[in-house]
Enzyme design. Structure first.
Site, mmCIF file in Angstrom:
data_model
loop_
_atom_site.group_PDB
_atom_site.id
_atom_site.type_symbol
_atom_site.label_atom_id
_atom_site.label_comp_id
_atom_site.label_asym_id
_atom_site.label_seq_id
_atom_site.Cartn_x
_atom_site.Cartn_y
_atom_site.Cartn_z
ATOM 1 N N ARG A 59 72.573 -20.207 3.258
ATOM 2 C CA ARG A 59 71.239 -20.817 3.527
ATOM 3 C C ARG A 59 71.545 -21.446 5.187
ATOM 4 O O ARG A 59 70.086 -21.842 5.369
ATOM 5 C CB ARG A 59 70.423 -21.822 2.469
ATOM 6 C CG ARG A 59 69.731 -22.788 2.543
ATOM 7 C CD ARG A 59 68.867 -23.708 1.973
ATOM 8 N NE ARG A 59 69.913 -23.777 0.682
ATOM 9 C CZ ARG A 59 70.573 -25.665 1.629
ATOM 10 N NH1 ARG A 59 70.433 -25.824 2.743
ATOM 11 N NH2 ARG A 59 71.446 -25.813 0.293
ATOM 12 N N TYR A 112 45.088 -15.610 7.158
ATOM 13 C CA TYR A 112 45.842 -15.383 5.573
ATOM 14 C C TYR A 112 45.036 -16.312 4.901
ATOM 15 O O TYR A 112 44.891 -17.220 4.930
ATOM 16 C CB TYR A 112 46.961 -14.535 6.044
ATOM 17 C CG TYR A 112 47.668 -13.873 4.544
ATOM 18 C CD1 TYR A 112 46.551 -13.165 3.926
ATOM 19 C CD2 TYR A 112 48.191 -15.032 4.412
ATOM 20 C CE1 TYR A 112 47.036 -12.948 2.251
ATOM 21 C CE2 TYR A 112 48.990 -14.830 2.721
ATOM 22 C CZ TYR A 112 48.469 -13.628 2.186
ATOM 23 O OH TYR A 112 48.406 -13.598 0.617
ATOM 24 N N ASP A 184 50.295 -15.977 14.609
ATOM 25 C CA ASP A 184 50.805 -15.251 13.914
ATOM 26 C C ASP A 184 50.546 -13.849 14.872
ATOM 27 O O ASP A 184 49.320 -13.380 14.865
ATOM 28 C CB ASP A 184 50.413 -15.276 12.595
ATOM 29 C CG ASP A 184 50.459 -14.542 11.536
ATOM 30 O OD1 ASP A 184 51.136 -13.393 11.770
ATOM 31 O OD2 ASP A 184 49.971 -15.532 10.341
ATOM 32 N N LYS A 209 55.015 -6.899 6.091
ATOM 33 C CA LYS A 209 54.105 -6.180 6.578
ATOM 34 C C LYS A 209 54.695 -5.122 7.880
ATOM 35 O O LYS A 209 55.976 -4.231 7.587
ATOM 36 C CB LYS A 209 53.067 -6.611 7.709
ATOM 37 C CG LYS A 209 53.169 -7.997 6.215
ATOM 38 C CD LYS A 209 51.833 -7.474 5.264
ATOM 39 C CE LYS A 209 51.612 -8.552 3.888
ATOM 40 N NZ LYS A 209 51.956 -9.753 4.396
HETATM 41 N N1 LCS Z 1 49.934 -13.723 7.841
HETATM 42 C C1 LCS Z 1 48.830 -12.669 7.272
HETATM 43 C C2 LCS Z 1 48.893 -12.674 9.021
HETATM 44 C C3 LCS Z 1 49.538 -12.227 6.548
HETATM 45 O O1 LCS Z 1 48.470 -10.980 6.743
HETATM 46 C C4 LCS Z 1 50.342 -12.311 5.865
HETATM 47 C C5 LCS Z 1 49.960 -11.695 4.255
HETATM 48 C C6 LCS Z 1 50.843 -13.596 5.282
HETATM 49 C C7 LCS Z 1 50.932 -14.305 6.986
HETATM 50 C C8 LCS Z 1 51.956 -14.495 4.683
HETATM 51 O O2 LCS Z 1 52.739 -12.904 4.172
HETATM 52 P P1 LCS Z 1 53.991 -13.523 2.959
HETATM 53 O O3 LCS Z 1 54.655 -14.409 2.782
HETATM 54 O O4 LCS Z 1 52.786 -12.002 2.182
HETATM 55 O O5 LCS Z 1 54.960 -12.410 3.774
HETATM 56 N N2 LCS Z 1 49.481 -10.513 4.328
HETATM 57 C C9 LCS Z 1 48.549 -9.878 3.182
HETATM 58 C C10 LCS Z 1 47.221 -9.318 2.777
HETATM 59 O O6 LCS Z 1 46.435 -9.149 3.522
HETATM 60 N N3 LCS Z 1 47.795 -8.810 1.639
HETATM 61 O O7 LCS Z 1 48.428 -9.298 1.038
HETATM 62 C C11 LCS Z 1 49.535 -10.582 1.684
#
Ligand code: LCS
Length: 406
Positions: A59, A112, A184, A209
């Protein structure tokens, strides 16, 4: 200076991490261990006291995770990075590290969905207030800043509207007020946009992503510019506990090696598809950073090295037409997430941005009729053929039920 400091991005993608791995291993070994043995009681105590570097407990730090963190810090032009269990764990860690009760945040209105929800619920509960503004409009950013503003949080291009914010100008405004700029960078990846070069203080990504790129990992990363911030964030992450694990770090690190070439193909395919869609009679409106019709096209040209793989559109006939399209695609898969090698399609208002509520969605320009696609690296003509047959189904339904002449 490390041996990669003078190399180009493509080379860094392949070689960044740790200079030498044990036994001459060419790729990072997976240290699938929760804990590390001390050489002596004194050694253990000195590691905890920070008198020497070494691994204690996963951790806190793990060599496989650290190699992936170093690689991404290098690609973003940052000092160090912190791997998190998801993009949302990274977002939470950032706000927990940078704010306290009584502080204020300025955030892009189109981000998001769960990021908006986190600010409006958990952070609010702990006494942190947020003003959401269209960060593409610098006057709105200036007006929203208050004496207690600690963070200006920008997602650019924003999910899902692809609204583009000027990072250089926003950084100037925020820094005049001693606020930190957090970006972001998930939609672009470091291959296409380096926020630190435009003045940002902290960069985050959902590793889920483009950085991992293969739709088989959930993870997040925070990139910082200096050691003091790194130490503060490391302590915060260690306490919150939202770390990534060694195996997922290994997969992300493997994905990074092809990031540059994947992003080239994502951009090439998305540009062709966006140009094709823009001419299609059933498309009411389309947003893609590489189209001259994008309202912030010029800002994109200034800060992007490519226009990315994300496209959003409104169909004539609104969400009903969008539903027919989403149910008719064969190669595009109807799924949330984005940035993988495979093409996906989804409906933000009822899926990724549902949790925000309609009012916040509309304030951010996320209409009910918006359909989002993540363009993969398949053959572009196969993808266009798939969209064409799906739009044909929409056209047939239009001709039957809605009096739209196309
Ligand atoms: N920031 C952006 C721009 C994102 O598109 C997402 C997830 C996150 C943060 C959060 O990331 P995660 O915790 O899912 O790794 N975006 C998603 C979307 O547009 N569709 O499903 C997940």
């Amino acid at each position: 200076m490390n041996k990669l400091s003078k190399t180009n991005f493509q080379t860094k993608c392949v070689h960044s991490g740790i200079d030498e791995y044990e036994y001459g291993s060419v790729v990072p070994p997976i240290y699938q261990t929760s804990t590390f043995k001390f050489k002596s009681a004194q050694h253990g105590a000195s590691l905890f006291a920070g008198e020497q570097k070494g691994y204690i407990y996963t951790r806190m730090l793990n060599p496989t995770i650290e190699a992936m963190e170093n690689a991404i810090a290098e690609l973003e032009g940052g000092h160090k990075a912190l791997g998190c269990g998801s993009g949302m764990a990274a977002v939470h860690t950032i706000f927990a590290a940078l704010t306290q009760a009584g502080d204020h945040v300025v955030c892009s209105a189109a981000v998001y969905g769960p990021t908006t929800t986190l600010l409006n619920t958990i952070m609010k509960k702990f006494g942190v207030e947020t003003t959401f503004v269209n960060t593409a409009n610098l006057d709105e950013v200036k007006k929203a800043i208050k004496p207690n503003t600690k963070v200006v949080y920008v997602e650019t291009p924003g999910n899902p509207t692809l609204c583009i914010s000027d990072l250089e100008e926003i950084s100037k405004i925020a820094h005049q007020h001693n606020a930190k700029v957090v970006v972001d960078n998930t939609f672009m990846s470091p291959a296409l946009q380096n926020p630190i070069a435009f003045g940002a203080d902290i960069v985050m990504h959902s590793l889920t992503k483009f950085l991992n790129g293969h739709a088989d990992v959930v993870g997040g990363i925070i990139v910082v510019k200096d050691e003091l911030t790194y130490q503060h964030f490391r302590k915060t992450l260690n306490q919150l506990g939202g770390v990534i694990d060694p195996f997922n770090s290994f997969l992300v690190h493997r994905g990074l090696k092809t990031l540059a070439i994947r992003m080239e193909r994502h951009c090439e395919n998305a540009q062709k598809i966006a140009e094709w869609l823009e001419k299609h009679p059933l498309i009411e409106s389309i947003r893609y950073p590489g189209l001259k019709s994008h309202p912030q096209f010029e800002i994109g040209q200034k800060q992007h090295k490519g226009s990315g793989g994300m496209i959003t559109m409104e169909l004539r006939g609104g969400i009903e037409a969008g539903r027919i399209m989403m149910n008719s695609v064969k190669l595009f898969q109807l799924a949330v997430s984005l940035g993988g090698v495979e093409s996906l399609i989804q409906h933000p208002a009822s899926m990724t941005h549902f949790s925000m509520g309609k009012e916040a969605r509309l304030a951010g320009g996320i209409t009910d009729g918006l359909v989002r696609i993540s363009v993969g690296i398949e053959n572009v003509y196969d993808l266009i053929a798939d969209l064409e047959q799906a739009l044909k189904k929409v056209e047939d339904a239009h001709l039957k039920e809605i009096d739209v002449h196309v």
